[in-house]
Design a protein around this motif. Structure first.
Motif, PDB file in Angstrom:
ATOM      1  N   ALA A  26       5.320  61.708  48.775  1.00  0.00           N
ATOM      2  CA  ALA A  26       4.709  60.488  49.308  1.00  0.00           C
ATOM      3  C   ALA A  26       4.667  59.404  48.260  1.00  0.00           C
ATOM      4  O   ALA A  26       3.958  58.433  48.398  1.00  0.00           O
ATOM      5  CB  ALA A  26       3.294  60.789  49.815  1.00  0.00           C
ATOM      6  N   GLN A  27       5.396  59.596  47.174  1.00  0.00           N
ATOM      7  CA  GLN A  27       5.371  58.585  46.137  1.00  0.00           C
ATOM      8  C   GLN A  27       6.090  57.339  46.617  1.00  0.00           C
ATOM      9  O   GLN A  27       7.238  57.378  47.003  1.00  0.00           O
ATOM     10  CB  GLN A  27       6.046  59.119  44.867  1.00  0.00           C
ATOM     11  N   ALA A  28       5.387  56.217  46.592  1.00  0.00           N
ATOM     12  CA  ALA A  28       5.970  54.953  47.039  1.00  0.00           C
ATOM     13  C   ALA A  28       5.190  53.836  46.388  1.00  0.00           C
ATOM     14  O   ALA A  28       4.030  53.984  46.051  1.00  0.00           O
ATOM     15  CB  ALA A  28       5.898  54.841  48.562  1.00  0.00           C
ATOM     16  N   PRO A  29       5.805  52.693  46.194  1.00  0.00           N
ATOM     17  CA  PRO A  29       5.099  51.586  45.563  1.00  0.00           C
ATOM     18  C   PRO A  29       3.953  51.089  46.415  1.00  0.00           C
ATOM     19  O   PRO A  29       4.006  51.145  47.637  1.00  0.00           O
ATOM     20  CB  PRO A  29       6.190  50.507  45.440  1.00  0.00           C
ATOM     21  N   ARG A 227       0.828  49.384  61.394  1.00  0.00           N
ATOM     22  CA  ARG A 227       0.995  48.688  62.669  1.00  0.00           C
ATOM     23  C   ARG A 227       1.181  47.188  62.479  1.00  0.00           C
ATOM     24  O   ARG A 227       1.627  46.500  63.397  1.00  0.00           O
ATOM     25  CB  ARG A 227      -0.211  48.944  63.576  1.00  0.00           C
ATOM     26  N   VAL A 228       0.825  46.684  61.326  1.00  0.00           N
ATOM     27  CA  VAL A 228       0.956  45.255  61.058  1.00  0.00           C
ATOM     28  C   VAL A 228       2.417  44.941  60.752  1.00  0.00           C
ATOM     29  O   VAL A 228       3.040  45.601  59.910  1.00  0.00           O
ATOM     30  CB  VAL A 228       0.061  44.825  59.883  1.00  0.00           C
ATOM     31  N   ALA A 229       2.963  43.943  61.411  1.00  0.00           N
ATOM     32  CA  ALA A 229       4.351  43.562  61.175  1.00  0.00           C
ATOM     33  C   ALA A 229       4.549  43.239  59.699  1.00  0.00           C
ATOM     34  O   ALA A 229       3.677  42.663  59.054  1.00  0.00           O
ATOM     35  CB  ALA A 229       4.718  42.358  62.040  1.00  0.00           C
ATOM     36  N   THR A 230       5.701  43.610  59.170  1.00  0.00           N
ATOM     37  CA  THR A 230       6.150  43.403  57.782  1.00  0.00           C
ATOM     38  C   THR A 230       5.640  44.452  56.812  1.00  0.00           C
ATOM     39  O   THR A 230       6.118  44.515  55.691  1.00  0.00           O
ATOM     40  CB  THR A 230       5.792  42.006  57.214  1.00  0.00           C
ATOM     41  N   VAL A 231       4.648  45.288  57.189  1.00  0.00           N
ATOM     42  CA  VAL A 231       4.186  46.352  56.294  1.00  0.00           C
ATOM     43  C   VAL A 231       5.130  47.543  56.427  1.00  0.00           C
ATOM     44  O   VAL A 231       5.466  47.970  57.536  1.00  0.00           O
ATOM     45  CB  VAL A 231       2.746  46.770  56.614  1.00  0.00           C
ATOM     46  N   ARG A 232       5.561  48.089  55.290  1.00  0.00           N
ATOM     47  CA  ARG A 232       6.517  49.190  55.279  1.00  0.00           C
ATOM     48  C   ARG A 232       5.812  50.504  54.913  1.00  0.00           C
ATOM     49  O   ARG A 232       4.706  50.488  54.374  1.00  0.00           O
ATOM     50  CB  ARG A 232       7.639  48.893  54.291  1.00  0.00           C
ATOM     51  N   PRO A 233       6.437  51.650  55.217  1.00  0.00           N
ATOM     52  CA  PRO A 233       5.771  52.935  54.958  1.00  0.00           C
ATOM     53  C   PRO A 233       5.327  53.115  53.515  1.00  0.00           C
ATOM     54  O   PRO A 233       4.228  53.619  53.258  1.00  0.00           O
ATOM     55  CB  PRO A 233       6.830  53.960  55.355  1.00  0.00           C
ATOM     56  N   VAL A 259       4.412  56.977  60.754  1.00  0.00           N
ATOM     57  CA  VAL A 259       5.813  56.742  60.419  1.00  0.00           C
ATOM     58  C   VAL A 259       6.697  56.942  61.651  1.00  0.00           C
ATOM     59  O   VAL A 259       7.682  56.220  61.850  1.00  0.00           O
ATOM     60  CB  VAL A 259       6.253  57.656  59.261  1.00  0.00           C
ATOM     61  N   THR A 260       6.344  57.896  62.499  1.00  0.00           N
ATOM     62  CA  THR A 260       7.115  58.108  63.730  1.00  0.00           C
ATOM     63  C   THR A 260       7.080  56.858  64.602  1.00  0.00           C
ATOM     64  O   THR A 260       8.120  56.382  65.086  1.00  0.00           O
ATOM     65  CB  THR A 260       6.574  59.306  64.516  1.00  0.00           C
ATOM     66  N   VAL A 261       5.889  56.325  64.822  1.00  0.00           N
ATOM     67  CA  VAL A 261       5.764  55.116  65.646  1.00  0.00           C
ATOM     68  C   VAL A 261       6.492  53.951  64.989  1.00  0.00           C
ATOM     69  O   VAL A 261       7.170  53.163  65.655  1.00  0.00           O
ATOM     70  CB  VAL A 261       4.276  54.790  65.883  1.00  0.00           C
ATOM     71  N   TRP A 262       6.365  53.843  63.675  1.00  0.00           N
ATOM     72  CA  TRP A 262       7.036  52.749  62.955  1.00  0.00           C
ATOM     73  C   TRP A 262       8.550  52.840  63.131  1.00  0.00           C
ATOM     74  O   TRP A 262       9.218  51.823  63.367  1.00  0.00           O
ATOM     75  CB  TRP A 262       6.648  52.806  61.480  1.00  0.00           C
ATOM     76  N   LEU A 263       9.108  54.039  63.027  1.00  0.00           N
ATOM     77  CA  LEU A 263      10.546  54.198  63.200  1.00  0.00           C
ATOM     78  C   LEU A 263      10.982  53.832  64.617  1.00  0.00           C
ATOM     79  O   LEU A 263      12.040  53.220  64.815  1.00  0.00           O
ATOM     80  CB  LEU A 263      10.967  55.628  62.884  1.00  0.00           C
ATOM     81  N   LEU A 264      10.177  54.180  65.610  1.00  0.00           N
ATOM     82  CA  LEU A 264      10.517  53.817  66.980  1.00  0.00           C
ATOM     83  C   LEU A 264      10.465  52.304  67.172  1.00  0.00           C
ATOM     84  O   LEU A 264      11.268  51.731  67.922  1.00  0.00           O
ATOM     85  CB  LEU A 264       9.574  54.517  67.962  1.00  0.00           C
ATOM     86  N   GLN A 286      14.025  61.780  55.958  1.00  0.00           N
ATOM     87  CA  GLN A 286      14.429  60.828  54.919  1.00  0.00           C
ATOM     88  C   GLN A 286      13.281  59.942  54.479  1.00  0.00           C
ATOM     89  O   GLN A 286      13.286  59.438  53.358  1.00  0.00           O
ATOM     90  CB  GLN A 286      15.587  59.969  55.438  1.00  0.00           C
ATOM     91  N   ARG A 287      12.307  59.770  55.347  1.00  0.00           N
ATOM     92  CA  ARG A 287      11.133  58.953  55.019  1.00  0.00           C
ATOM     93  C   ARG A 287      10.018  59.782  54.386  1.00  0.00           C
ATOM     94  O   ARG A 287       8.888  59.314  54.272  1.00  0.00           O
ATOM     95  CB  ARG A 287      10.622  58.263  56.282  1.00  0.00           C
ATOM     96  N   GLY A 288      10.312  60.977  53.978  1.00  0.00           N
ATOM     97  CA  GLY A 288       9.341  61.769  53.237  1.00  0.00           C
ATOM     98  C   GLY A 288       8.339  62.507  54.094  1.00  0.00           C
ATOM     99  O   GLY A 288       7.273  62.890  53.604  1.00  0.00           O
TER     100      GLY A 288
END
Length: 785
Positions: A26-29, A227-233, A259-264, A286-288
C-alpha cells in the motif's frame, strides 16, 4: 506523452502503471498538497496518466456523469461552489432524470427470478454468481465464496452519489438553487483533511459528496476520499495511513471496495459501461489489492456495483471458445456433462450505467416492436418519398413503416434528415430534430432553415419547419427547448431525428428512448467514423452492429478536395488529394515551439490573407489540453496575438473567445462580455450566460484552440489541426477523421508527427468499449436482414 489523449482512447487497464505500485503493498505518495489548482491530483494529460481527469478539462474528458440518467450519481467538478446562486439548466435536467430513474427502478423491480444464463459456470465465476444471487435475495453472501473467512462488515450504507455539476443558466432564470454543504460541515471536513495531510481545498467538494456526516464518514473510512474527482488511489492511501496509522494495510476491505469502484468509474471515463471480471481483478492486483476477488465480492455485497453474465454467442458479444469441441471443452461443467455448454462472460458495472443501458434497450425494443402511429396514408408517404432526391427517398420510406431507423453518412448526408423533416411536417406530424450539443444544433438548424437541397423538388417535401425545430438533447429533455411533454410525461411529438447520434452515451440515449410516446418514430443519424461519445457506451455503433432496425446508408458524397480527403481517411487511406484552391495545406514543423508559432501565423495572417477567412471564423484543433502544443499553450499564444490583455478576471478579458462547459461533455462556445461581482458574463448561443466566480476556473477555457471531442458537432470555414511530435500516442483514425472533418472550406495541418499520421489512419481504429446493449437487445428484438 505530453498531450492529454481523448477520452475515447483511454482505457482502464492501460491507465494502470504497475511499476511504482507493487501488488500487495500500500505504499503510495501522500496527496500532493502543492498542486496549483488546489486539488489532490496532477493534470493527467501532463503526466501521462489517464485515470484522474483534470476537472478543468470537463469538455474534453468524460467524467462519469455525462447526461446522467441517475441524476444523483454525477461527479463533482472543480467549478462547484459551496452555494448555487440560481436555478440552472443542470438542475432542471437533474429533476427530469430523477423522475426517469424512478421509472427505471420500478421496471427493474418488476423483473422476477434469477438470470437464466450462466447455469454451467464453474470456479470463481460460479462462486461470484452465487454471491450475487444471495445478495439479490437479501441473504448475506456465504463466508466461503472465495475460500476465505468473511470479515466482519459494517452495515452497508446507501451508496454516495456524486451531484451533477450545475450549469449556468441564461440570464432571466429566477429562484434560488439548492444550498451547498453547511459551512460547519465544510469546516469539519477541512480539519480532518488537514489532519490526514490532504489539501484543504477539497473540503467543499468532499462535504457535498458525503453530506452532513462527512467528517465521521472520513474517519470511519478514509478511502471515501477516493470518491472525489481527481483524487487517485495512492493519494487516498496516504490520507488513510495518516488517519489510521498501524491499522491501515493493503488488505483493508474498505480500500479494496474503494479501489474497485474507482476503477469502474475510470472505465466509464474510457467509455465502458462494465468491465469483464478477469480484467477487473487483474487491474485490482496491479493497484496493490492483495485479494481482488474478495474486493469485488465486498463491493457487490455493499451494493456499490452489480454483476451480470452475458452469453458470448449473442450478436455483438466477444467470441468465446466452443463448448462442444472434440476434446469436450465443457469439462469444467460442475456436472461433468458432455452436452453443449453456452459460454458466458461475467461483467461488473456501476448501477447507474447498468440501469441506463437496460432502460435504453427496453425503450428501443418498444419502438422496434410497436407499429408507428398512422400519420398520413401509405400513398401520402410514398408521394413524399417520390418527391425527395436520392437516398432521402429511402429514408422517408423506412420511417413510414418503422419506429426506429438508423441513417449513416458524412456531412453532405444531413440534407436527407432535412428532407425527412420537411416531408413529415407536410404530412402533419409533430417533427423535431435534436443534436447532443449546441454546435450540432446550430449546424443542422442552418440547413433546416435554408432552401431545399434539390432546387427542382416540389410537393410536400419542398416546405417544412423552420430552424426552431432543431434543439439540443438536453434542452428537449428538460423542456427548455422543443415541444415540451404531454399529460403522460412523454415528449409531445410524433417524430424525433437525432443528428450526430454517435455522440449519444447510454444515459442520454436511455432518457430519450424512455421519453418517447407510444407510436412515435425515432431516427438516429450520424457518421459512424467520428469519435464516439464522451460518456460511456457506443449506442450508435452497437445498434448498427445489432441490426435490429432498418439502416439507410446515404449515397450523397461529401464534395470537393476536403470531402475526398476525409472520405479516404474513413476507410483507412490517407492519399494525395489535388487542392487547386488551397483547400488543404500541409505545414511541416520540427518541434512544438515551431508548431505554436506557425499556428498563430496561420490563424492571424496566412488564412485571412490567402483564403479570405477571418481569424474569428478559424478554429484550431489539437489532440489534448496539456503538452507544449496543447490547448493551454496555443490559447495563450493566440490570445496574446488576437486579443491581448491583462486577464483581470481569472485570466479572461472582454472579447476573449471561450468555451463554457456547464457539465462534462457539453461545450458552449462564446465570447467574454464583461466581468463583475456576479461573475463572468459570456455571450453564448442562445443568450447571455453568467458563470459565478467560483466556477470560472473549472468550467471556462479559452476557445481559439479546442480538442477534437470539444469540436464534435461543429464546422468552421477554416480549421488548423496541430499535430505536435508528442501527440503521436493520441492519434487514431477516428480522431484524425473527426478533426479534419471539421473544416468546411480550408484545412491547414501543422504536421510534426512524420509517418505516424498515415500509420494512425491505416492501423489504429477506435479502442473497443465493453458494453451490453447488443446482448440486452437480442432476446427482445429479432435481427433484420
Amino acid at each position: 506523452m505530453s498531450t492529454e489523449p481523448e477520452p475515447a482512447s483511454k482505457d482502464t487497464t492501460d491507465a494502470v502503471d504497475p511499476g511504482p505500485e507493487t501488488p500487495g503493498t500500500a505504499q503510495a505518495p501522500a496527496p500532493d498538497t502543492g498542486d496549483a489548482d488546489g486539488t489532490a491530483a496532477p493534470d493527467t494529460g501532463d503526466d501521462g496518466g489517464t485515470a484522474a481527469p483534470d476537472t478543468r478539462d470537463a469538455g474534453e474528458t468524460a467524467a462519469p456523469d455525462s447526461a446522467s440518467a441517475d441524476g444523483t450519481a454525477a461527479p463533482d467538478s472543480a467549478g462547484a461552489g459551496e452555494t448555487a446562486a440560481q436555478v440552472s439548466e443542470g438542475e432542471a435536467e437533474l429533476a427530469a432524470q430523477r423522475v426517469e430513474r424512478e421509472r427505471i427502478e420500478r421496471r427493474k423491480a418488476e423483473k422476477q427470478g434469477p438470470i437464466d444464463a450462466g447455469g454451467k459456470l464453474s470456479g470463481t465465476a460460479a462462486d461470484l454468481l452465487a454471491a450475487v444471487r444471495a445478495v439479490e435475495s437479501g441473504e448475506k453472501p456465504a463466508a466461503a465464496v472465495f475460500g476465505a473467512p468473511e470479515p466482519a462488515r459494517r452495515p452497508a450504507p446507501e451508496p454516495v452519489r456524486r451531484p451533477r455539476p450545475e450549469a449556468a443558466e441564461p440570464t432571466g432564470a429566477a429562484g434560488a438553487g439548492p444550498a451547498g454543504p453547511a459551512p460547519r460541515t465544510v469546516e469539519s471536513v477541512r480539519r480532518v483533511l488537514a489532519e490526514g495531510g490532504a489539501p484543504e481545498a477539497l473540503a467543499p467538494r468532499t462535504a457535498a459528496l458525503l453530506g452532513e456526516g462527512a467528517e465521521d464518514a472520513l474517519r470511519a473510512d478514509p478511502w471515501q476520499l477516493l470518491r472525489v474527482a481527481t483524487v487517485r488511489p495512492e493519494q487516498a492511501d496516504g490520507f488513510a495511513r495518516a488517519l489510521l496509522g498501524a491499522e491501515c494495510g493493503p488488505d483493508d476491505e474498505r480500500r479494496g471496495r474503494a479501489v474497485t469502484v474507482w476503477l469502474l468509474e475510470q472505465a466509464a471515463l474510457a467509455g465502458h459501461t462494465a468491465l469483464e471480471l478477469p480484467r477487473l481483478t487483474a487491474t485490482l492486483a496491479q493497484r496493490g489489492v492483495p485479494d481482488p476477488d474478495a474486493a469485488v465480492q465486498s463491493t457487490l455485497a455493499e451494493g456499490e456495483a452489480l454483476a451480470f453474465q452475458d452469453a458470448l454467442d449473442e450478436p455483438g458479444a466477444r467470441p468465446g471458445p466452443a463448448a462442444d469441441g472434440p476434446e469436450g471443452t465443457g469439462g469444467e461443467d460442475a456436472g461433468g456433462a458432455e452436452g453443449e455448454e453456452r459460454p458466458v462472460r461475467v461483467l461488473i458495472g456501476l448501477e447507474r450505467y447498468a440501469l441506463a443501458e437496460e432502460s435504453l434497450a427496453d425503450g428501443l425494443a418498444r419502438l422496434v416492436n410497436s407499429a408507428p402511429k398512422q400519420d398520413g396514408s401509405a400513398a401520402d408517404w410514398e408521394q413524399a418519398a417520390a418527391s425527395a432526391p436520392g437516398s432521402a427517398a429511402d429514408l422517408i420510406r423506412a420511417v413510414a413503416g418503422h419506429g426506429l431507423v438508423l441513417h449513416t453518412g458524412g456531412e453532405a448526408s444531413l440534407a436527407e434528415p432535412v428532407a425527412l423533416l420537411r416531408a413529415a411536417h407536410a404530412l402533419g406530424l409533430r417533427a423535431w430534430a435534436a443534436a447532443p450539443g449546441p454546435l450540432g444544433r446550430d449546424r443542422f438548424a442552418a440547413l433546416l432553415g435554408g432552401p431545399p437541397s434539390d432546387p427542382d423538388a416540389s410537393g410536400p417535401a419542398a416546405s417544412g419547419p423552420d430552424a426552431s425545430a432543431a434543439v439540443t438533447v438536453t434542452g428537449l429533455l428538460t423542456g427548455t427547448e422543443g415541444p415540451g411533454r404531454d399529460a403522460d410525461g412523454a415528449l409531445d411529438l410524433d417524430l424525433l431525428v437525432v443528428v450526430d447520434a454517435p455522440q449519444l452515451d447510454v444515459e442520454a440515449g436511455a432518457l430519450l428512448a424512455e421519453s418517447l410516446p407510444d407510436g412515435a418514430r425515432l431516427v438516429l443519424a450520424g457518421d459512424p467514423a467520428v469519435l464516439w461519445s464522451v460518456g460511456p457506451g457506443r449506442v450508435f455503433a452497437d445498434l448498427l452492429a445489432a441490426r435490429v432496425c432498418p439502416q439507410i446508408a446515404s449515397r450523397r458524397p461529401d464534395p470537393g478536395p476536403l470531402g475526398e480527403l476525409v472520405s479516404g481517411i474513413g476507410i483507412g487511406e490517407l492519399g494525395q488529394v489535388e487542392a487547386p484552391g488551397k483547400e488543404i495545406v500541409i505545414v511541416p514543423v520540427r518541434d512544438a515551439g515551431e508548431a505554436v508559432h506557425r499556428t498563430v501565423q496561420l490563424v492571424a495572417d496566412s488564412v485571412p490573407r490567402a483564403i479570405g477567412v477571418p481569424a474569428e471564423e478559424t478554429q484550431v484543433i489539437t489532440p489534448g489540453h496539456g503538452g507544449a502544443a496543447g490547448t493551454r499553450v496555443l490559447n495563450a499564444a493566440l490570445k496574446e496575438r488576437l486579443n491581448p490583455g491583462p486577464g483581470r478576471f481569472g485570466g479572461f478579458d472582454p472579447g476573449d473567445r471561450v468555451v463554457h462547459t456547464p457539465a462534462p461533455g457539453r461545450v458552449l462556445p462564446g465570447r467574454v462580455v464583461k466581468a463583475d461581482a456576479e461573475g463572468l458574463h459570456l455571450s453564448c448561443t442562445g443568450g447571455t450566460v453568467i458563470v459565478p466566480r467560483d466556477r470560472v476556473d473549472g468550467s471556462v477555457r479559452h476557445g481559439w484552440a479546442l480538442t477534437a471531442h470539444q469540436a464534435l458537432g461543429g464546422r468552421w470555414p477554416a480549421v488548423v489541426v496541430v499535430l505536435p511530435g508528442d501527440a503521436v500516442q493520441a492519434l487514431s483514425r477516428p480522431w484524425i477523421y473527426t478533426a479534419f472533418g471539421r473544416a468546411a472550406r480550408h484545412l491547414s495541418v501543422v504536421h510534426g508527427v512524420d509517418q505516424a499520421l498515415p500509420r494512425a489512419v491505416a492501423e489504429i481504429p477506435a479502442k473497443p468499449r465493453t458494453t451490453r446493449l447488443p446482448v440486452l437487445l437480442a432476446p427482445q428484438v429479432p435481427v433484420t436482414g
